[in-house]
Design a protein around this motif. Structure first.
Motif, short mmCIF file in Angstrom:
data_model
loop_
_atom_site.label_atom_id
_atom_site.label_comp_id
_atom_site.label_asym_id
_atom_site.label_seq_id
_atom_site.Cartn_x
_atom_site.Cartn_y
_atom_site.Cartn_z
N ARG A 64 -4.54 17.14 -16.69
CA ARG A 64 -4.45 18.60 -15.97
C ARG A 64 -3.31 18.60 -14.95
NH1 ARG A 64 -6.48 22.36 -18.94
NH2 ARG A 64 -8.05 21.62 -20.05
N GLN A 102 -1.83 25.95 -25.62
CA GLN A 102 -1.81 26.95 -24.98
C GLN A 102 -1.81 26.74 -23.47
OE1 GLN A 102 -1.22 29.89 -26.70
NE2 GLN A 102 -1.24 31.13 -24.96
N ASP A 103 -2.42 25.73 -23.12
CA ASP A 103 -2.70 25.38 -21.59
C ASP A 103 -1.51 24.59 -21.32
OD1 ASP A 103 -3.47 22.88 -22.63
OD2 ASP A 103 -5.42 23.01 -21.44
N ASP A 104 -0.76 23.94 -22.05
CA ASP A 104 0.30 22.99 -21.87
C ASP A 104 0.11 21.64 -21.63
OD1 ASP A 104 2.18 24.98 -22.30
OD2 ASP A 104 2.53 25.62 -20.29
N SER A 105 -1.20 21.25 -21.53
CA SER A 105 -1.77 20.05 -21.35
C SER A 105 -1.69 19.01 -22.57
CB SER A 105 -3.13 20.10 -20.96
OG SER A 105 -4.05 20.22 -22.06
N ASP A 142 -6.75 28.35 -28.89
CA ASP A 142 -7.85 27.85 -27.80
C ASP A 142 -7.66 26.36 -27.70
OD1 ASP A 142 -9.04 26.75 -30.22
OD2 ASP A 142 -10.97 27.85 -29.92
N GLN A 173 4.33 27.00 -22.39
CA GLN A 173 3.84 28.38 -22.36
C GLN A 173 4.27 28.93 -21.10
OE1 GLN A 173 2.06 30.21 -24.59
NE2 GLN A 173 2.16 28.02 -26.00
N ASP A 174 4.35 28.09 -20.03
CA ASP A 174 4.92 28.69 -18.74
C ASP A 174 6.42 28.83 -18.56
OD1 ASP A 174 5.79 26.08 -18.33
OD2 ASP A 174 4.43 25.68 -16.49
#
Length: 288
Positions: free
Chosen positions: A71, A50-53, A99, A8-9
């Motif tokens: 994280r 979505q949070d790339d984790s 999510d 995502q980043d």
């Protein structure tokens, strides 16, 4: 290389390959940061949460795996968090819900499964396709799924009820790839009939039929703002289409082998694509 996706980043790309591995690439250095091993057969599909984790991968070994980077994003420690078993044939496509709580998978066993990431359990098994399910995607708000199949149809499912909301017919050959627009109002599909179609989710009607590829369309994706679609094909080209006009805005030619997977970066300035020639490449769309 069978499947590629941007983080995502925009700093990393994940790729899956017939060599049974999942690799995370650093876009600044161009080097592989991690090589995730565990699948016992070709990896067919990969995606970032979505949070790339996390990364999810699907394989011909019938399993779905979730890899957790924690994280800290120290990707070299990517460990298998879950090995999701239940499909009775090759898994062809995987996707995270927005999510990150669910993973969706499509398989040669003709089913679509929704998995709970926390428990690893199957929440729903969606039946209806009469042939292999080649591609799945989750709508941004998480209420719908789309699936494309060798039965030539695109189906939109209600996640809560597990029922089919729409069966989109029109392709004259296998549906190879499907994706939602970011606002969830449209679905794009690519087919072995060499066309790309854009569908209105509400009406179930075709809004555009994009012709030009001379080989099977293997992969499609919307840009973040929904104004463009990228497609990859066995004709060894990548095309960017203007959704409003249906015209080709840019075409990348001269590749040495089939394009297997395509994706836009979040800002739409780059396209990543994977090829049967064992490479992952970045196309800077703005400079060509």
């Amino acid at each position: 290389v069978t499947s590629v996706a941007f983080s995502q980043d925009g700093s990393q790309v994940v790729s899956g390959s017939v060599d049974k591995t999942v690799r995370i690439w650093n876009l600044t250095t161009g080097k592989a940061e991690a090589e995730l091993k565990g699948h016992t057969h070709s990896v067919t599909s990969v995606a970032f949460s979505q949070d790339d984790s996390r990364v999810v991968s699907g394989s011909v070994d019938n399993t779905v795996r979730i890899w957790n980077f924690g994280r800290i994003r120290n990707v070299t420690t990517g460990k298998v968090e879950a090995d999701l078993k239940g499909h009775t044939d090759s898994v062809r496509s995987v996707a995270f819900s927005q999510d990150g709580s669910r993973v969706v998978s499509g398989s040669d066993d003709k089913t679509v499964r929704i998995w709970n990431v926390a428990t690893g359990e199957v929440e729903a098994e969606l039946k209806g396709h009469t042939h292999w399910v080649n591609s799945v995607a989750v709508s941004p708000e998480g209420s719908r799924l789309v699936s494309g199949s060798y039965d030539k149809t695109v189906r939109i499912w209600n996640v809560t009820s597990g029922k089919v909301e729409a069966e989109l017919k029109g392709h004259t050959h296998w549906v190879m790839s499907v994706a939602f627009s970011q606002d969830g109002s449209r679905v794009v599909s690519g087919s072995a009939d060499k066309t790309v179609r854009i569908w209105n989710v509400t009406t179930g009607k075709v809004e555009a039929k994009l012709k030009g590829h001379t080989g099977r369309v293997t992969s499609v994706a919307f840009s973040q703002d929904g104004s463009r679609v990228v497609s990859g094909s066995r004709d060894k080209t990548v095309r960017i289409w203007n959704v409003a006009t249906g015209e080709v805005e840019a075409e990348l030619k001269g590749l040495t082998d089939w394009v297997t997977s395509v994706a836009f970066s979040q800002d739409g300035s780059q396209v990543v694509f994977g090829s049967r020639d064992e490479t992952v490449r970045i196309w800077n769309v703005t400079t060509g």
